[in-house]
Design a protein around this motif. Structure first.
Motif, mmCIF file in Angstrom:
data_model
loop_
_atom_site.group_PDB
_atom_site.id
_atom_site.type_symbol
_atom_site.label_atom_id
_atom_site.label_comp_id
_atom_site.label_asym_id
_atom_site.label_seq_id
_atom_site.Cartn_x
_atom_site.Cartn_y
_atom_site.Cartn_z
ATOM 1 N N PRO A 83 0.804 -1.222 0.000
ATOM 2 C CA PRO A 83 0.000 0.000 0.000
ATOM 3 C C PRO A 83 0.834 1.267 0.000
ATOM 4 C CG PRO A 83 -0.915 -1.610 1.525
ATOM 5 C CD PRO A 83 0.409 -2.160 1.049
ATOM 6 N N GLN A 84 1.985 1.254 0.693
ATOM 7 C CA GLN A 84 2.815 2.458 0.746
ATOM 8 C C GLN A 84 3.307 2.882 -0.631
ATOM 9 O OE1 GLN A 84 3.150 -0.296 2.736
ATOM 10 N NE2 GLN A 84 4.576 0.151 4.397
ATOM 11 N N GLU A 85 3.869 1.924 -1.365
ATOM 12 C CA GLU A 85 4.449 2.256 -2.659
ATOM 13 C C GLU A 85 3.387 2.673 -3.668
ATOM 14 O OE1 GLU A 85 8.038 2.165 -3.826
ATOM 15 O OE2 GLU A 85 7.695 2.800 -1.777
ATOM 16 N N ILE A 86 2.245 2.000 -3.653
ATOM 17 C CA ILE A 86 1.177 2.361 -4.571
ATOM 18 C C ILE A 86 0.656 3.757 -4.246
ATOM 19 C CG2 ILE A 86 -1.131 1.757 -5.390
ATOM 20 C CD1 ILE A 86 -0.461 -1.153 -4.812
ATOM 21 N N LEU A 126 -2.135 1.889 4.883
ATOM 22 C CA LEU A 126 -2.419 0.503 5.262
ATOM 23 C C LEU A 126 -3.240 -0.246 4.216
ATOM 24 C CD1 LEU A 126 -3.411 1.094 9.001
ATOM 25 C CD2 LEU A 126 -1.198 0.284 8.128
ATOM 26 N N LYS A 127 -3.962 0.489 3.393
ATOM 27 C CA LYS A 127 -4.827 -0.155 2.415
ATOM 28 C C LYS A 127 -5.019 0.785 1.223
ATOM 29 C CE LYS A 127 -9.359 -2.489 2.098
ATOM 30 N NZ LYS A 127 -8.857 -3.787 1.614
ATOM 31 N N PHE A 128 -5.042 0.193 0.019
ATOM 32 C CA PHE A 128 -5.219 0.939 -1.229
ATOM 33 C C PHE A 128 -6.294 0.243 -2.038
ATOM 34 C CE2 PHE A 128 -4.499 1.369 -5.729
ATOM 35 C CZ PHE A 128 -4.208 2.709 -5.922
ATOM 36 N N LYS A 182 2.232 6.176 -2.799
ATOM 37 C CA LYS A 182 3.260 7.154 -3.163
ATOM 38 C C LYS A 182 3.178 7.497 -4.639
ATOM 39 C CE LYS A 182 8.315 7.655 -3.103
ATOM 40 N NZ LYS A 182 9.572 6.990 -2.707
ATOM 41 N N THR A 183 3.010 6.474 -5.488
ATOM 42 C CA THR A 183 2.929 6.693 -6.920
ATOM 43 C C THR A 183 1.696 7.504 -7.291
ATOM 44 O OG1 THR A 183 4.094 4.631 -7.357
ATOM 45 C CG2 THR A 183 2.803 5.548 -9.171
ATOM 46 N N VAL A 184 0.554 7.148 -6.695
ATOM 47 C CA VAL A 184 -0.691 7.851 -7.019
ATOM 48 C C VAL A 184 -0.637 9.304 -6.581
ATOM 49 C CG1 VAL A 184 -3.155 7.979 -6.484
ATOM 50 C CG2 VAL A 184 -2.116 5.781 -7.029
ATOM 51 N N LEU A 185 -0.195 9.561 -5.360
ATOM 52 C CA LEU A 185 -0.174 10.925 -4.852
ATOM 53 C C LEU A 185 0.782 11.819 -5.623
ATOM 54 C CD1 LEU A 185 -0.365 10.264 -1.021
ATOM 55 C CD2 LEU A 185 -2.111 11.288 -2.464
ATOM 56 N N ALA A 186 1.853 11.239 -6.131
ATOM 57 C CA ALA A 186 2.814 12.035 -6.897
ATOM 58 C C ALA A 186 2.215 12.557 -8.200
ATOM 59 C CB ALA A 186 4.055 11.198 -7.194
#
Length: 412
Positions: free
Chosen positions: A195-198, A255-257, A200-204
């Protein structure tokens, strides 16, 4: 959001007997890392507050929540992650799907992570993850009767497939060792399934075509969380309905995406922790020795990203293809355009490779469309659609069919 039953991590902080109900060996995964480097001030945010839901948490604005995520620095953790994907990938004539075309490769490198890149695109999979700073990570993909594990410990990276009793071994490059840099990372292609990496990509990629709000609270893996809701604005041609990120109320870790398509139905992508512990994992978690009788494959120099000794023809072919890549549109409505080498000549039916072969393949399950650009074939999933024109142009995006035709007409 449905509540997930709180559970506790096994006593060893990592290993337990959890097994998914179904799934394959998976390919793309990554050790959890902290979300960082997100410039929240540059993102257009709707100043909504979290005031409803369960649990009852203090109010927070969307910008404050994103800042909390950016400041998160969870270097140690362990737990289990469940990944469920339902992209609606078309079936190929005679069975199988597009995902099978890029799936696992057999042979002597069956334990190599790069051989399994496409296997997360469908079904449900369970990952057990642990990390202790940038130098130690472990990810295991759990099946009913087997596991595929990847362990990073200092200079060493191991991948092990218990089903075939095969292992893959890589070490940090000599130049990195000489500099004392022991932060060898998991292969780049395998990052991005937590969830963290996904998140990060979306928010960027969030911009002024996006509405961002805090939409209540939830409980994930026994922890209180704020729900960050990200949606394209109403006039968007995107096939994406919304992205929901559950953010740990205490430490800011996603924690969840959940990504839901505009067409409705169940989530297309759902990635979340079912167990999580932010304590230090036991040191032995990152130790690995190949079992007796395991077939071990050593990394070849040519496998490394920095290697330059691949075939000249392959390099020129790839260079020629990528040189035609362009992006039209903005934000959620962006469409990638690729002008393939050779144009119409390369789309000749019966060609062994290239757009011609792809066109013949797509014709089995795609839909023919026409426009000012001419004619072509559209292949649709629940999220990503692609238009391959008869003159060798490719248009791909998380947009509807009409948006692809519009982009092709404009490129005429």
């Amino acid at each position: 959001m449905a509540r997930i039953r709180p559970t506790q991590v096994a006593d060893d902080g990592f290993w337990d007997d959890e097994r998914p109900s179904r799934g394959k060996k998976v390919a793309r995964y990554a050790a959890p890392v902290a979300v960082a480097g997100i410039a929240a001030a540059t993102i257009g945010l709707v100043p909504a507050l979290a005031s409803t839901g369960d649990p009852d948490l203090p109010k927070i604005s969307a910008q404050e929540l994103i800042s909390k995520m950016a400041a998160s620095d969870a270097q140690q953790m362990s737990g289990s992650v469940k990944i469920t994907t339902d992209l609606g990938i078309p079936s190929l004539p005679g069975g199988g799907s597009l995902a099978d075309l890029g799936g696992a490769q057999g042979g002597e490198e069956s334990a190599s992570p790069e051989s399994r890149l496409m296997e997360l695109v469908s079904g449900s999979h369970t990952l057990r993850v642990a990390t202790d700073g940038p130098g130690k990570q472990r990810v295991s993909i759990v099946e009913n009767a087997a596991e595929y594990s990847m362990i990073h410990n200092g200079d060493e990276i191991w991948a092990y497939d218990s089903g075939s009793n095969s292992a893959y071994h890589a070490t940090a490059p000599e130049e990195a060792k000489a500099k004392g840099d022991h932060r060898q990372e998991l292969p780049k292609d395998l990052r991005g399934a937590t969830p963290q990496e996904i998140a990060k990509t979306v928010l960027a990629s969030v911009d002024d075509t996006t509405d961002v709000t805090v939409d209540g609270t939830s409980r994930v893996a026994g922890r209180d969380a704020y729900d960050l809701l990200i949606k394209p604005k109403a006039d968007s041609d995107s096939t994406i309905g919304s992205v929901r990120i559950a953010v740990d109320a205490d430490n800011g870790v996603p924690l969840k995406f959940t990504l839901s398509p505009k067409s409705g139905g169940k989530a297309a992508i759902d990635v979340g922790y079912t167990k999580v512990d932010f304590g230090k994992p036991k040191a032995g978690t990152f130790d690995f020795t190949p079992p007796k009788g395991a077939k071990v494959t050593e990394e070849r120099k040519a496998d490394r990203p920095e290697a330059k000794d691949f075939g000249t023809k392959d390099f020129k072919d790839a260079q020629g293809a990528l040189s035609g890549l362009k992006v039209v549109g903005e934000g959620w409505d962006s469409v990638a355009r690729l002008d393939t080498p050779g144009g119409a000549a390369s789309t000749t039916p019966g060609a062994d490779s290239g757009p011609g072969a792809a066109s013949g393949l797509l014709g089995g399950f795609g839909k023919e469309v026409k426009g000012d650009f001419g004619s072509g074939t559209v292949v649709s999933t629940r999220l990503v659609n692609a238009l391959l024109t008869d003159d060798g142009k490719v248009f791909v995006g998380a947009v509807d069919k009409d948006a692809l035709v519009k982009a092709a007409n404009a490129a005429k």
